[in-house]
Scaffold this motif. Structure first.
Motif, PDB file in Angstrom:
ATOM      1  N   LEU A 126       0.868  -1.178   0.000  1.00 32.68           N
ATOM      2  CA  LEU A 126       0.000   0.000   0.000  1.00 32.68           C
ATOM      3  C   LEU A 126       0.906   1.229   0.000  1.00 32.68           C
ATOM      4  O   LEU A 126       1.411   1.633   1.041  1.00 32.68           O
ATOM      5  N   TYR A 127       1.120   1.796  -1.179  1.00 32.26           N
ATOM      6  CA  TYR A 127       1.976   2.977  -1.262  1.00 32.26           C
ATOM      7  C   TYR A 127       1.658   3.772  -2.526  1.00 32.26           C
ATOM      8  O   TYR A 127       1.004   3.269  -3.452  1.00 32.26           O
ATOM      9  N   ALA A 128       2.105   5.012  -2.545  1.00 26.92           N
ATOM     10  CA  ALA A 128       2.002   5.848  -3.734  1.00 26.92           C
ATOM     11  C   ALA A 128       3.352   5.828  -4.439  1.00 26.92           C
ATOM     12  O   ALA A 128       4.380   6.097  -3.816  1.00 26.92           O
ATOM     13  N   ARG A 135       3.582  10.785 -13.666  1.00 25.34           N
ATOM     14  CA  ARG A 135       2.612   9.699 -13.775  1.00 25.34           C
ATOM     15  C   ARG A 135       2.512   8.959 -12.442  1.00 25.34           C
ATOM     16  O   ARG A 135       2.871   7.773 -12.334  1.00 25.34           O
ATOM     17  N   PRO A 136       2.041   9.630 -11.399  1.00 29.06           N
ATOM     18  CA  PRO A 136       1.954   8.969 -10.079  1.00 29.06           C
ATOM     19  C   PRO A 136       0.898   7.869 -10.082  1.00 29.06           C
ATOM     20  O   PRO A 136      -0.121   7.962 -10.775  1.00 29.06           O
ATOM     21  N   ARG A 137       1.147   6.829  -9.285  1.00 24.94           N
ATOM     22  CA  ARG A 137       0.230   5.700  -9.222  1.00 24.94           C
ATOM     23  C   ARG A 137       0.015   5.282  -7.773  1.00 24.94           C
ATOM     24  O   ARG A 137       0.957   5.275  -6.977  1.00 24.94           O
ATOM     25  N   PRO A 167      -3.734   4.993 -11.741  1.00 23.71           N
ATOM     26  CA  PRO A 167      -3.240   6.345 -12.017  1.00 23.71           C
ATOM     27  C   PRO A 167      -3.890   7.362 -11.080  1.00 23.71           C
ATOM     28  O   PRO A 167      -5.106   7.333 -10.847  1.00 23.71           O
ATOM     29  N   MET A 168      -3.074   8.263 -10.549  1.00 23.08           N
ATOM     30  CA  MET A 168      -3.555   9.302  -9.642  1.00 23.08           C
ATOM     31  C   MET A 168      -3.762  10.611 -10.409  1.00 23.08           C
ATOM     32  O   MET A 168      -3.029  10.915 -11.336  1.00 23.08           O
ATOM     33  N   ARG A 169      -4.753  11.388  -9.987  1.00 25.77           N
ATOM     34  CA  ARG A 169      -5.044  12.645 -10.665  1.00 25.77           C
ATOM     35  C   ARG A 169      -3.985  13.707 -10.416  1.00 25.77           C
ATOM     36  O   ARG A 169      -3.827  14.647 -11.184  1.00 25.77           O
ATOM     37  N   GLU A 170      -3.224  13.536  -9.309  1.00 31.96           N
ATOM     38  CA  GLU A 170      -2.176  14.489  -8.945  1.00 31.96           C
ATOM     39  C   GLU A 170      -1.311  13.854  -7.866  1.00 31.96           C
ATOM     40  O   GLU A 170      -1.627  12.785  -7.336  1.00 31.96           O
ATOM     41  N   VAL A 171      -0.217  14.514  -7.540  1.00 34.50           N
ATOM     42  CA  VAL A 171       0.634  14.072  -6.431  1.00 34.50           C
ATOM     43  C   VAL A 171       0.107  14.716  -5.158  1.00 34.50           C
ATOM     44  O   VAL A 171       0.367  15.890  -4.887  1.00 34.50           O
ATOM     45  N   ALA A 175      -5.254  12.187  -3.291  1.00 32.19           N
ATOM     46  CA  ALA A 175      -5.281  11.418  -4.532  1.00 32.19           C
ATOM     47  C   ALA A 175      -4.780   9.995  -4.302  1.00 32.19           C
ATOM     48  O   ALA A 175      -5.280   9.043  -4.914  1.00 32.19           O
ATOM     49  N   ALA A 176      -3.792   9.841  -3.423  1.00 35.45           N
ATOM     50  CA  ALA A 176      -3.299   8.502  -3.094  1.00 35.45           C
ATOM     51  C   ALA A 176      -4.394   7.684  -2.414  1.00 35.45           C
ATOM     52  O   ALA A 176      -4.647   6.518  -2.787  1.00 35.45           O
TER      53      ALA A 176
END
Length: 200
Positions: A126-128, A135-137, A167-171, A175-176
């Motif tokens: 469980l991590y970002a 391209r954060p996930r 995929p995350m909308r932002e850092v 969002a995470a």
């Protein structure tokens, strides 16, 4: 693991070092929910189901949000946390999800009647993932075992790994948390399909 300090936190610390007094309040932490989207109801499953409490790998058990900075380095965020341990949150979310999806009759914890199926879940990641900040996930992974019980005893139907990188909308911490919730929902859906096939 190292603590992660975002830009706002770093700015606050710099200002504090220059001008704050010992009477300043302690840093404020933010807490985030991990909410799994409600599934559409499918055909009613005939089996009763007991979802055991999630266990968790050490790296996936903390309240503090965890970020992957590069290939070898992970950083914990002291200022941003989940509302409760992720294993506890996901136990309740999985029970609600399976019940809403009608994969079977989900027994309440401590129910006197034995169930036909036992679900044994373990949270393994469980991590970002911020290795590419463009391209954060949100990464979430589980191992889920399904055990059948009948008059002859118990037997394991399967024990499978499930992993989603959303995929995350932002850092950002919010969002995470949103990505983890959506990823958990995708995993629950995949597991429910496997359950229906293994125990029709």
């Amino acid at each position: 693991m190292k603590f992660f300090l975002g830009p706002l936190a770093l700015a606050a610390l710099c200002l504090g070092a220059a001008s704050c007094s010992l009477r300043q309040p302690a840093p404020v932490t933010q807490s985030y929910a991990l909410e799994v989207p409600t599934p559409p109801a499918g055909p009613a499953g005939a089996k009763s189901i007991n979802v055991l409490p999630f266990s968790a790998a050490p790296a996936a058990s903390d309240l503090m949000l965890l970020y992957r900075a590069d290939e070898l380095r992970y950083e914990s965020d002291y200022y941003n946390r989940l509302l409760a341990p992720p294993a506890r949150i996901l136990t309740g979310e999985m029970r609600q999800w399976l019940s809403a999806s009608r994969a079977g009759t989900v027994r309440e914890p401590g129910a006197p009647l034995a169930s036909d199926l036992v679900v044994q879940p373990r949270l393994t990641a469980l991590y970002a993932d911020y290795r590419d900040v463009g391209r954060p996930r949100a990464v979430i992974a589980m191992d889920i075992a399904l055990i059948a019980r009948d008059g002859s005893g118990a037997r394991q139907l399967f024990n499978r790994p499930y992993r989603r990188e959303v995929p995350m909308r932002e850092v950002s911490p919010s969002a995470a948390a949103d990505g983890w919730g959506r990823g958990a929902g995708q995993i629950f859906a995949a597991f429910a399909r496997d359950l229906r096939q293994a125990a029709p």
